[in-house]
Enzyme design. Structure first.
Site, PDB file in Angstrom:
ATOM      1  N   MET A  28       0.850  -1.198   0.000  1.00 15.79           N
ATOM      2  CA  MET A  28       0.000   0.000   0.000  1.00 15.79           C
ATOM      3  C   MET A  28       0.887   1.251   0.000  1.00 15.79           C
ATOM      4  SD  MET A  28      -3.411  -0.980   2.024  1.00 15.79           S
ATOM      5  CE  MET A  28      -2.802  -0.865   3.682  1.00 15.79           C
ATOM      6  N   GLY A  29       2.133   1.091  -0.453  1.00 15.15           N
ATOM      7  CA  GLY A  29       3.032   2.247  -0.559  1.00 15.15           C
ATOM      8  C   GLY A  29       3.638   2.636   0.769  1.00 15.15           C
ATOM      9  N   ALA A  30       4.159   3.884   0.835  1.00 17.25           N
ATOM     10  CA  ALA A  30       4.951   4.349   1.987  1.00 17.25           C
ATOM     11  C   ALA A  30       5.999   3.284   2.303  1.00 17.25           C
ATOM     12  CB  ALA A  30       4.052   4.657   3.186  1.00 17.25           C
ATOM     13  N   HIS A  32       9.177   0.855   2.934  1.00 19.88           N
ATOM     14  CA  HIS A  32      10.329   0.830   3.847  1.00 19.88           C
ATOM     15  C   HIS A  32      11.107  -0.448   3.576  1.00 19.88           C
ATOM     16  CE1 HIS A  32       7.697  -1.841   6.089  1.00 19.88           C
ATOM     17  NE2 HIS A  32       6.781  -0.878   6.126  1.00 19.88           N
ATOM     18  N   HIS A  35       9.398  -3.883   3.002  1.00 19.78           N
ATOM     19  CA  HIS A  35       8.844  -4.099   1.655  1.00 19.78           C
ATOM     20  C   HIS A  35       9.956  -4.522   0.701  1.00 19.78           C
ATOM     21  CE1 HIS A  35       5.761  -0.999   3.115  1.00 19.78           C
ATOM     22  NE2 HIS A  35       5.024  -2.055   2.842  1.00 19.78           N
ATOM     23  N   GLU A 146       5.227 -11.855   7.383  1.00 21.95           N
ATOM     24  CA  GLU A 146       4.677 -12.514   8.574  1.00 21.95           C
ATOM     25  C   GLU A 146       4.282 -11.514   9.658  1.00 21.95           C
ATOM     26  OE1 GLU A 146       7.536 -15.500   9.642  1.00 21.95           O
ATOM     27  OE2 GLU A 146       6.804 -16.870   8.087  1.00 21.95           O
TER      28      GLU A 146
HETATM   29  P1  AMP Z   1       1.522  -3.031   3.449  1.00 24.54           P
HETATM   30  O1  AMP Z   1       2.087  -2.023   2.514  1.00 24.54           O
HETATM   31  O2  AMP Z   1       1.525  -2.620   4.866  1.00 24.54           O
HETATM   32  O3  AMP Z   1       0.206  -3.574   2.976  1.00 24.54           O
HETATM   33  O4  AMP Z   1       2.528  -4.265   3.396  1.00 24.54           O
HETATM   34  C1  AMP Z   1       2.842  -4.897   2.191  1.00 24.54           C
HETATM   35  C2  AMP Z   1       3.508  -6.203   2.493  1.00 24.54           C
HETATM   36  O5  AMP Z   1       4.686  -5.985   3.251  1.00 24.54           O
HETATM   37  C3  AMP Z   1       2.619  -7.148   3.318  1.00 24.54           C
HETATM   38  O6  AMP Z   1       2.782  -8.478   2.849  1.00 24.54           O
HETATM   39  C4  AMP Z   1       3.160  -6.982   4.700  1.00 24.54           C
HETATM   40  O7  AMP Z   1       2.964  -8.115   5.528  1.00 24.54           O
HETATM   41  C5  AMP Z   1       4.640  -6.790   4.410  1.00 24.54           C
HETATM   42  N1  AMP Z   1       5.293  -6.112   5.535  1.00 24.54           N
HETATM   43  C6  AMP Z   1       5.013  -4.897   6.035  1.00 24.54           C
HETATM   44  N2  AMP Z   1       5.789  -4.631   7.111  1.00 24.54           N
HETATM   45  C7  AMP Z   1       6.552  -5.735   7.295  1.00 24.54           C
HETATM   46  C8  AMP Z   1       7.568  -6.096   8.241  1.00 24.54           C
HETATM   47  N3  AMP Z   1       7.940  -5.277   9.216  1.00 24.54           N
HETATM   48  N4  AMP Z   1       8.167  -7.296   8.106  1.00 24.54           N
HETATM   49  C9  AMP Z   1       7.794  -8.165   7.121  1.00 24.54           C
HETATM   50  N5  AMP Z   1       6.852  -7.872   6.203  1.00 24.54           N
HETATM   51  C10 AMP Z   1       6.241  -6.689   6.282  1.00 24.54           C
END
Ligand code: AMP
Length: 279
Positions: A28-30, A32, A35, A146
């Site tokens: 969903m962007g932003a 780090h 990702h 995870e």
């Molecule tokens: P999001 O942008 O928050 O939807 O995350 C995108 C993907 O990155 C998802 O599969 C999350 O589980 C993964 N993700 C986000 N933060 C972490 C993290 N700290 N460690 C491992 N995977 C992450």
């Protein structure tokens, strides 16, 4: 790096490219480093890696959470370029959802406990968007963190339900040096709040380290008390669950492997974390 916004354009590109293995990372962007670790995992196993950036409105059960979700598209593109990602897909909501129909998914216990209980409709929105991405991109592999363990379990259940051949790969939790699980939402925390938020991980570590000497009730009491005595924290839930079914348990020996799960609001920023207790 190729950037696409239209479904038809990315599909044309993928047809021409015709690779044996396509790895997909939904975000969903932003962005780090966590990702990027998913992107790297995909790159190591596939000929082509696609990263999507789409803040999926269907998975937000609170309007303000959607509005406040951090956005940094230019920086995200730069990070993906630096990571040598092959393709970025940045669709609009209209591209993703050209029809009004709303599917309903049920995943048994996974749709009832922890995140599902506290964010009604959230996993339905996740399932809808992931099914749609799979339909558009037809990846061979898809990588999920995870940190969102229940989401990973839901997506594995989804692929079974829709008979998808996409291989779902779980990637380890990526943490800040102080132990705080990386999250786009951390961008909304001050330095002090981030330092305080690292206590969530410390409390989970305590739970993990005291599994042999404490009952689940005692560990729950400990965790609840740690959160309650910090004025910045508002605990949503803490559960120790069966690693396979994610069913919360009240006694050791109910399962062979356990994960402790929590969601904590740190002055209005909702953070989740988990830790495997017995492998
Ligand atoms: P999001 O942008 O928050 O939807 O995350 C995108 C993907 O990155 C998802 O599969 C999350 O589980 C993964 N993700 C986000 N933060 C972490 C993290 N700290 N460690 C491992 N995977 C992450």
């Amino acid at each position: 790096m190729q950037i696409f916004k239209k479904v038809s354009e990315i599909q044309d590109y993928l047809t021409k490219f015709n690779t044996k293995s396509v790895g997909f990372v939904a975000t969903m962007g932003a962005l780090h480093q966590a990702h990027i670790s998913l992107i790297e995992m995909s790159q190591s196993e596939n000929e082509l890696t696609i990263c999507s950036i789409f803040v999926n409105p269907k998975q937000f059960n609170k309007e303000e959470d959607l509005t406040n979700y951090p956005k940094s598209i230019e920086k995200d593109i730069k990070k993906l370029q630096e990571a040598y990602c092959d393709v970025v897909f940045i669709p609009s909501a209209e591209e993703m959802y050209p029809h009004q129909t709303e599917k309903e998914f049920h995943f048994g216990v996974l749709s009832e406990v922890m995140e599902a209980k506290h964010r009604p409709g959230h996993f339905n929105g996740v399932a809808i968007v992931i099914e749609r991405f799979f339909e558009i991109l037809n990846p061979t592999h898809a990588y999920f963190g995870e940190k969102d363990y229940q989401q990973l379990a839901v997506i594995k259940a989804l692929t079974k339900k829709i008979n998808s051949s996409v291989k779902i790969i779980g990637c380890p939790i990526y943490r800040e040096e102080n132990g705080l699980a990386m999250s786009s939402r951390n961008k909304r925390l001050s330095e002090n709040q981030k330092e305080e938020a690292s206590k969530i991980n410390k409390a989970l570590t305590f739970v993990s380290e005291h599994k042999n000497s404490h009952s689940i009730t005692q560990l729950k009491e400990y965790f609840i008390n740690e959160m309650a005595t910090n004025s910045l924290f508002d605990l949503e839930y803490f559960e120790i669950a069966d690693k396979n079914t994610l069913e919360p348990i009240i006694n050791w020996n109910e399962a062979t492997s356990y994960i402790a799960f929590t969601a904590v609001n740190v002055e209005g920023v909702r953070l989740i974390d988990n830790m495997t207790i017995i492998n």
